[in-house]
Design a protein around this motif. Structure first.
Motif: not given
Length: 534
Positions: A173, A177-178, A225
């Motif tokens: 990622y 976004e982690r 997601n």
């Protein structure tokens, strides 16, 4: 403090643990060692941190928790240094007991990895997490997983594997976004630390299983997601016990990316002594050394490679009787290495034993399909299974040349006839990197005297020399019955086609212009010409 009850509870727990660590450093400061002043400084610093915690409304709990783990690991190391007798008593298993030896090796490796892990994990939770921190964390976890599997600590191996998979997932990622399951990872670290420090290397299987399931669910949530709810969803889920899939997420290169180095030819013309020789392939040094230790009872030479690519290069350089390889490795895994061995006509008869962390029928079948001769669980290597199987296979494994292979090339004896000392020395220096034994004569007459006394494989002579020129020396050589077939190369600084034609007509094998032939080319020419001597 304007914090909800859950946050307050977490901070209170961190404060309590910091107080405990501060007391440990305060006790270390009371020792008479050279580091007592430093211990006092750390204790005082922790006192300031505790004071700020009481005033700070928005504490970075995750980062503070990681720092705390690092401090605890540091205190462990320093306490062990101050009390070596206590550490020695920590693992006082009988030294002659193979199981105790493996456990001691695992404990040593795990402590080293946990110490590094406590540092590397400090840098992975921020949005600016460095690649080095991620790589180091994954590397420490991978090494611990392999070591635990090898000695049969399945629960520890499963826990470390789950932690490793989270780190490998997050590496894919972008930093922003982690979403890290911080509490689960930290809980996993604490369980590992407790197991390693336990005299019997025991771990709470129920708690470890809960962390494994939590981490697995967090991974699933992240891949779907929904990073914001990953950890909370995992903690609320009612999960059934599922067998942990420990197949590492590999980044193995495809077969076509393997080294293009041509396969070495077998040793049909070799007529020297033979032996059995084993190649061990594993990216974790401690495991490779342990396998080597087990097989050392066989009293056969053993070499080691860190991954499949290195092993393939070694197999192409020299013959081996048997290969023992890990399955999960970077840069070419054991399956790919086995397929490469089986596809090469000069290696295809070498037995291959694959080692894996878990007894998985699907991987066993895949290994056999790839061409493996046998498939053994790492946890069984200390129990005699590996040793006995290797003994059986060595009975039918090919013999290979003993000692160094390929044998050192025969050194050609070269006589250099050159009257200018600096030129003679420079030629000798260039040839010193080749398979040559070199002697120097100051002119043609002295060179002829040497030829009458000794045997040489080639004469390299200047054309213009006092007392006897190169052309005169060449004529004398060709008219002499004993060394008339001696290869001769003439050197000159003059580009004179007539002299060159005359020299070749007189029997020179080659005629070279000084300064126009690079060193490597000169060595190659001399080796080729010297090899023509009958």
């Amino acid at each position: 403090m304007s914090m909800n009850s859950d946050a307050e509870a977490v901070v209170e727990e961190l404060v309590d643990e910091l107080v405990d660590v501060r007391l440990r450093f305060a006790e270390l400061a009371l020792t008479d060692g050279q580091l007592s002043k430093g211990f006092r400084t750390i204790a005082d610093g922790l006192g300031q941190v505790l004071g700020e915690l009481e005033d700070e409304a928005e504490t970075d709990q995750a980062r503070l928790g990681v720092v705390l783990q690092g401090l605890r690991a540091l205190a462990d190391v320093l306490e062990a240094r101050e009390a070596p007798d206590e550490v020695a008593a920590h693992g006082s298993e009988a030294p002659d007991d193979p199981a105790a030896q493996f456990h001691a090796m695992f404990r040593k490796e795990a402590r080293k990895r946990l110490s590094g892990l406590s540092i590397s994990m400090m840098g992975i939770f921020s949005e600016r997490a460095s690649k080095d921190a991620l790589d180091q964390t994954a590397s420490h976890l991978h090494a611990m997983k392999g070591a635990a599997s090898m000695v049969g600590f399945t629960t520890i191996a499963q826990l470390v594997s789950a932690m490793e998979k989270v780190v490998l997932d997050m590496k894919r990622y972008e930093p922003d976004e982690r979403t890290w399951p911080v509490r689960s990872l930290m809980r996993g670290f604490q369980l590992l630390e407790g197991a390693v420090n336990h005299p019997g290397l025991e771990i709470d299987e129920e708690q470890a299983g809960g962390v494994v399931r939590m981490l697995e669910t967090c991974r699933e949530a992240a891949s779907a997601n929904s990073p914001s709810s990953a950890e909370s969803s995992a903690e609320a889920a009612n999960l059934s016990d599922q067998p942990e899939d420990m197949a590492q997420m590999r980044t193995t290169q495809p077969l076509e990316a393997a080294p293009r180095k041509p396969a070495r030819r077998r040793f049909e013309e070799y007529d020297g002594p033979v032996e059995k020789r084993i190649l061990i392939v594993d990216d974790i040094e401690a495991i490779a050394a342990s396998v080597g230790f087990v097989l050392s009872e066989l009293d056969v030479p053993i070499d080691m490679a860190e991954n499949g690519e290195e092993a393939l290069d070694m197999l192409r350089e020299r013959p081996y009787s048997l290969v023992v390889s890990d399955v999960d490795m970077p840069r070419m895994n054991g399956m790919a290495l086995t397929r490469m061995i089986r596809s090469d006509e000069y290696m295809s008869d070498i037995p291959v034993i694959l080692l894996t962390s878990l007894d998985r029928p699907d991987e066993r079948d895949a290994g056999i399909e790839a061409g493996a001769t046998d498939y053994i669980i790492k946890g069984s290597i200390g129990g005699g299974e590996l040793l006995n199987r290797v003994k059986e296979l060595l009975e039918i494994a090919p013999d290979v040349p003993a000692g160094d292979f390929p044998p050192e090339a025969r050194q050609h004896r070269i006589l250099i006839a050159e009257d200018v000392e600096t030129i003679a020395a420079s030629i000798a220096f260039v040839l010193s990197e080749g398979p040559f034994e070199i002697e120097i004569a100051r002119n043609g007459a002295k060179a002829l005297a040497r030829l009458e006394e000794e045997s040489y494989d080639l004469l390299l002579s200047d054309v213009q020399m006092p007392e006897m020129s190169g052309m005169e020396l060449l004529a004398a050589v060709r008219s002499h019955e004993r060394f008339s077939e001696l290869p001769v190369i003439l050197l000159t600084s003059l580009q004179d086609p007539e002299v060159q034609e005359e020299a070749l007509d007189a029997g020179a094998n080659r005629f070279l212009i000084k300064g126009e032939v690079p060193g490597a080319t000169l060595r190659q020419i001399i080796e080729e010409v010297a090899s023509t001597k009958s």
